[in-house]
Design a protein around this motif. Structure first.
Motif, PDB file in Angstrom:
ATOM      1  N   ARG A   1       9.067   6.162 -23.110  1.00 36.86           N
ATOM      2  CA  ARG A   1       8.532   4.531 -23.126  1.00 36.86           C
ATOM      3  C   ARG A   1       8.066   4.840 -21.582  1.00 36.86           C
ATOM      4  NH1 ARG A   1      14.798   1.705 -22.442  1.00 36.86           N
ATOM      5  NH2 ARG A   1      13.572   1.966 -24.671  1.00 36.86           N
ATOM      6  N   ILE A   2       7.246   3.126 -22.114  1.00 37.50           N
ATOM      7  CA  ILE A   2       6.372   3.061 -20.674  1.00 37.50           C
ATOM      8  C   ILE A   2       7.428   2.227 -19.463  1.00 37.50           C
ATOM      9  CG2 ILE A   2       5.042   1.126 -19.705  1.00 37.50           C
ATOM     10  CD1 ILE A   2       4.743   0.475 -22.767  1.00 37.50           C
ATOM     11  N   GLY A   3       6.880   3.376 -18.126  1.00 41.06           N
ATOM     12  CA  GLY A   3       8.295   2.773 -17.649  1.00 41.06           C
ATOM     13  C   GLY A   3       8.159   1.316 -16.686  1.00 41.06           C
ATOM     14  N   GLY A   4       9.715   1.669 -16.619  1.00 41.43           N
ATOM     15  CA  GLY A   4       9.724   0.125 -16.225  1.00 41.43           C
ATOM     16  C   GLY A   4       9.709  -0.997 -17.178  1.00 41.43           C
ATOM     17  N   THR A   5       9.797  -0.773 -18.872  1.00 44.22           N
ATOM     18  CA  THR A   5       9.925  -1.330 -19.693  1.00 44.22           C
ATOM     19  C   THR A   5      10.864  -0.867 -20.771  1.00 44.22           C
ATOM     20  OG1 THR A   5       8.448  -0.482 -20.701  1.00 44.22           O
ATOM     21  CG2 THR A   5       7.751  -2.008 -18.846  1.00 44.22           C
ATOM     22  N   ASP A   6      11.271  -1.689 -21.577  1.00 46.18           N
ATOM     23  CA  ASP A   6      12.101  -1.300 -22.670  1.00 46.18           C
ATOM     24  C   ASP A   6      11.011  -0.661 -24.220  1.00 46.18           C
ATOM     25  OD1 ASP A   6      11.539  -3.599 -23.576  1.00 46.18           O
ATOM     26  OD2 ASP A   6      13.644  -4.284 -24.379  1.00 46.18           O
TER      27      ASP A   6
ATOM     28  N   ARG B   1      -3.948  -0.467  -5.047  1.00 49.63           N
ATOM     29  CA  ARG B   1      -3.276  -0.781  -3.821  1.00 49.63           C
ATOM     30  C   ARG B   1      -2.783  -2.439  -3.538  1.00 49.63           C
ATOM     31  NH1 ARG B   1      -0.227   2.800  -2.218  1.00 49.63           N
ATOM     32  NH2 ARG B   1       1.520   0.426  -2.315  1.00 49.63           N
ATOM     33  N   ALA B   2      -4.055  -2.772  -3.838  1.00 53.80           N
ATOM     34  CA  ALA B   2      -3.239  -3.734  -3.818  1.00 53.80           C
ATOM     35  C   ALA B   2      -2.269  -5.210  -4.640  1.00 53.80           C
ATOM     36  CB  ALA B   2      -4.433  -5.088  -3.121  1.00 53.80           C
ATOM     37  N   SER B   3      -2.851  -4.152  -6.205  1.00 51.40           N
ATOM     38  CA  SER B   3      -2.135  -4.955  -7.442  1.00 51.40           C
ATOM     39  C   SER B   3      -0.739  -4.276  -7.114  1.00 51.40           C
ATOM     40  CB  SER B   3      -2.743  -4.035  -8.570  1.00 51.40           C
ATOM     41  OG  SER B   3      -3.543  -4.756  -8.289  1.00 51.40           O
ATOM     42  N   LEU B   4      -0.562  -2.927  -6.449  1.00 49.00           N
ATOM     43  CA  LEU B   4       0.743  -2.505  -6.398  1.00 49.00           C
ATOM     44  C   LEU B   4       1.483  -3.606  -5.330  1.00 49.00           C
ATOM     45  CD1 LEU B   4       0.438   1.403  -6.686  1.00 49.00           C
ATOM     46  CD2 LEU B   4       1.660  -0.202  -8.795  1.00 49.00           C
ATOM     47  N   ASP B   5       1.211  -4.167  -4.165  1.00 53.06           N
ATOM     48  CA  ASP B   5       2.008  -4.180  -3.275  1.00 53.06           C
ATOM     49  C   ASP B   5       2.299  -5.408  -3.243  1.00 53.06           C
ATOM     50  OD1 ASP B   5       1.317  -1.671  -1.815  1.00 53.06           O
ATOM     51  OD2 ASP B   5      -0.285  -3.233  -0.699  1.00 53.06           O
ATOM     52  N   THR B   6       1.348  -6.540  -4.231  1.00 54.91           N
ATOM     53  CA  THR B   6       2.226  -7.750  -4.815  1.00 54.91           C
ATOM     54  C   THR B   6       3.889  -7.305  -5.491  1.00 54.91           C
ATOM     55  OG1 THR B   6       1.640  -7.130  -7.533  1.00 54.91           O
ATOM     56  CG2 THR B   6      -0.119  -8.538  -5.951  1.00 54.91           C
ATOM     57  N   GLY B   7       4.064  -5.792  -5.869  1.00 49.27           N
ATOM     58  CA  GLY B   7       5.808  -6.154  -6.457  1.00 49.27           C
ATOM     59  C   GLY B   7       5.765  -6.987  -7.568  1.00 49.27           C
TER      60      GLY B   7
ATOM     61  N   PRO C   1       3.302   9.280  -8.327  1.00 47.96           N
ATOM     62  CA  PRO C   1       3.788  10.035  -7.108  1.00 47.96           C
ATOM     63  C   PRO C   1       5.033   8.195  -6.964  1.00 47.96           C
ATOM     64  CG  PRO C   1       2.291  11.433  -6.563  1.00 47.96           C
ATOM     65  CD  PRO C   1       1.461   9.923  -7.128  1.00 47.96           C
ATOM     66  N   GLU C   2       4.451   7.694  -6.164  1.00 54.14           N
ATOM     67  CA  GLU C   2       4.656   6.090  -5.835  1.00 54.14           C
ATOM     68  C   GLU C   2       5.274   5.497  -7.000  1.00 54.14           C
ATOM     69  OE1 GLU C   2       2.004   3.776  -3.431  1.00 54.14           O
ATOM     70  OE2 GLU C   2       2.815   2.531  -3.903  1.00 54.14           O
ATOM     71  N   MET C   3       4.480   5.686  -7.813  1.00 52.71           N
ATOM     72  CA  MET C   3       4.735   4.717  -9.186  1.00 52.71           C
ATOM     73  C   MET C   3       5.288   5.603 -10.038  1.00 52.71           C
ATOM     74  SD  MET C   3       0.347   3.787 -10.695  1.00 52.71           S
ATOM     75  CE  MET C   3       1.804   2.865 -11.937  1.00 52.71           C
ATOM     76  N   GLU C   4       5.648   6.696 -10.349  1.00 48.76           N
ATOM     77  CA  GLU C   4       7.254   7.120 -11.217  1.00 48.76           C
ATOM     78  C   GLU C   4       8.371   6.661 -10.328  1.00 48.76           C
ATOM     79  OE1 GLU C   4       7.122  11.382 -12.049  1.00 48.76           O
ATOM     80  OE2 GLU C   4       4.418  10.267 -11.621  1.00 48.76           O
ATOM     81  N   LYS C   5       8.611   7.567  -8.932  1.00 54.28           N
ATOM     82  CA  LYS C   5       9.395   6.620  -7.542  1.00 54.28           C
ATOM     83  C   LYS C   5       9.478   5.307  -7.898  1.00 54.28           C
ATOM     84  CE  LYS C   5      10.483   6.796  -3.242  1.00 54.28           C
ATOM     85  NZ  LYS C   5       9.212   5.908  -2.454  1.00 54.28           N
ATOM     86  N   ASN C   6       9.487   4.440  -8.286  1.00 57.00           N
ATOM     87  CA  ASN C   6       9.462   2.854  -8.508  1.00 57.00           C
ATOM     88  C   ASN C   6      10.013   2.335  -9.821  1.00 57.00           C
ATOM     89  OD1 ASN C   6       9.169   2.614  -5.437  1.00 57.00           O
ATOM     90  ND2 ASN C   6       6.555   1.932  -6.079  1.00 57.00           N
ATOM     91  N   ASN C   7       9.729   3.310 -10.672  1.00 55.83           N
ATOM     92  CA  ASN C   7       9.650   3.748 -12.246  1.00 55.83           C
ATOM     93  C   ASN C   7       8.442   1.995 -12.889  1.00 55.83           C
ATOM     94  OD1 ASN C   7      10.805   3.576 -14.582  1.00 55.83           O
ATOM     95  ND2 ASN C   7      12.817   1.856 -14.244  1.00 55.83           N
TER      96      ASN C   7
END
Ligand SMILES: NC(=O)c1ccc[n+]([C@@H]2O[C@H](COP(=O)([O-])OP(=O)(O)OC[C@H]3O[C@@H](n4cnc5c(N)ncnc54)[C@H](OP(=O)(O)O)[C@@H]3O)[C@@H](O)[C@H]2O)c1
Length: 324
Positions: free
Chosen positions: A5-10, A170-176, A197-203
């Motif tokens: 599964r791609i994190g944060g998706t179905d 960094r800037a891309s992730l910060d856009t949310g 690690p940050e991406m895993e935490k944020n799914n």
């Protein structure tokens, strides 16, 4: 074939994603390269690959259209498409019409109703942080609004990005506003691993591109001397004359600690390495022949995340290698 599964998706996608960049003639000529590419795509679908990468830029979608148009698995396939808007010469301006048209073209050319993942990118000329970073802040809301319209129409699933550089990541992730990255990852290119690690935490999710560093990480050619004059790697040589030196350096660094894990084959290790991270759902791999598909399918049979081994490789890369 294994699926993740791609994190944060179905989206449950095959760990092997078909990369068609060199799988057909760009001029639509149904020559031997194109025929071999079509057979490779058929073989990948037969082996359970349900995830296909593509781009209008490669000029190879016509081959995919031929294979997919009446394919029985057509409706089970997830697509990820490259979507660069603004492009190099768009002066940092986002154009919704162009963004939508690229998606509509892909829907038609891939004989599908939905693109699962938009690999959105923004480019500038020159394509460096100085020129790109200010653009992101100006356009992100408009890009997201255009994506959400397509998503609400059922034409697109998720939007991820290829950030090019660490500051842009960094800037891309910060856009949310993005579901994750579709980007380069192989034993020589681990720059984005610091975000894992940050991406895993944020799914969020990560899709790997070019696990073989454009074929350099296979055993096919040992040095530039062995690469034929008319081979595409000659273009790579102009961009990255140290590619083989990098391979030698990383092989030496990993030799005892890592390669033995894969029967001593560094090529095998490279074919598997990105999937040792649980964050990585699939690897976009250039597959031009049935033999390459067979080899990749064999290499990934039963592949499981091995976070400790992935971390060990990353630690070695950081400490001993990190050639930019
Ligand atoms: N900016 C972007 O979005 C971007 C950029 C680059 C790539 N991509 C995508 O990522 C895909 C993969 O990139 P890539 O092709 O540059 O890199 P790659 O996947 O690292 O390398 C693929 C190359 O390795 C060789 N190969 C594959 N399987 C092999 C095997 N079992 N044994 C020996 N050699 C093997 C093939 O070369 P030969 O057929 O020549 O032997 C193939 O072209 C592309 O097709 C494209 O879809 C996206």
């Amino acid at each position: 074939m294994d699926y993740r599964r791609i994190g944060g998706t179905d989206l449950d996608v095959s760990v092997l994603c078909f990369g068609p960049m060199r799988s057909a003639a760009r001029d639509g000529n149904d020559n031997e390269t194109s025929k071999a590419g079509a057979r490779a795509l058929e073989a990948a679908l037969d082996a359970g690959v349900n995830f296909l990468h593509s781009s209008y830029e490669y000029g190879t979608r016509w081959m995919m259209t031929d294979v997919l148009r009446d394919h029985p698995k057509r409706n089970d396939i997830h697509h990820v498409i490259k979507l660069p808007v603004p492009d190099w010469d768009d002066d940092g301006k986002f154009n919704e019409t162009k963004f939508r048209q690229r998606v509509e073209d892909a829907l038609s050319e891939l004989a599908t109703d939905r693109i699962a993942v938009l690999q959105w990118m923004w480019r500038a000329r020159p394509n460096d942080d100085e020129h790109r970073l200010p653009v992101l802040a100006n356009i992100m809301d408009d890009v997201n609004a255009a994506f959400e319209k397509l998503r609400d129409e059922g034409k697109a699933g998720y939007m991820m990005t290829l950030p090019y550089t660490v500051p842009a990541a960094r800037a891309s992730l910060d856009t949310g506003k993005l579901s994750g990255f579709v980007s380069f990852l192989n034993p020589i290119e681990m720059e984005l691993v610091e975000f894992f690690p940050e991406m895993e935490k944020n799914n969020q999710g990560f899709l790997c591109i070019r696990p073989l560093f454009q074929g350099i990480l296979t055993d096919r050619h040992q040095s530039w001397d062995e690469v034929p004059e008319d081979h595409y790697l000659q273009r790579v040589k102009k961009e990255d004359p140290h590619a083989f030196d990098k391979r030698a350096a990383i092989r030496a660094t990993f030799a005892d600690e890592i390669a033995n894990e894969n029967g001593g084959s560094f090529a095998r290790f490279s074919q598997r390495f990105p999937l040792y991270s649980p964050l990585v759902a699939s690897m976009v791999t250039g597959l031009n022949t049935e033999a390459q598909v067979k080899d990749a399918v064999e290499a990934l049979d039963g592949i499981k995340p091995r976070p400790d081994l992935f971390q060990k490789a990353y630690d070695l890369w950081k400490a001993d290698f990190k050639i930019t």
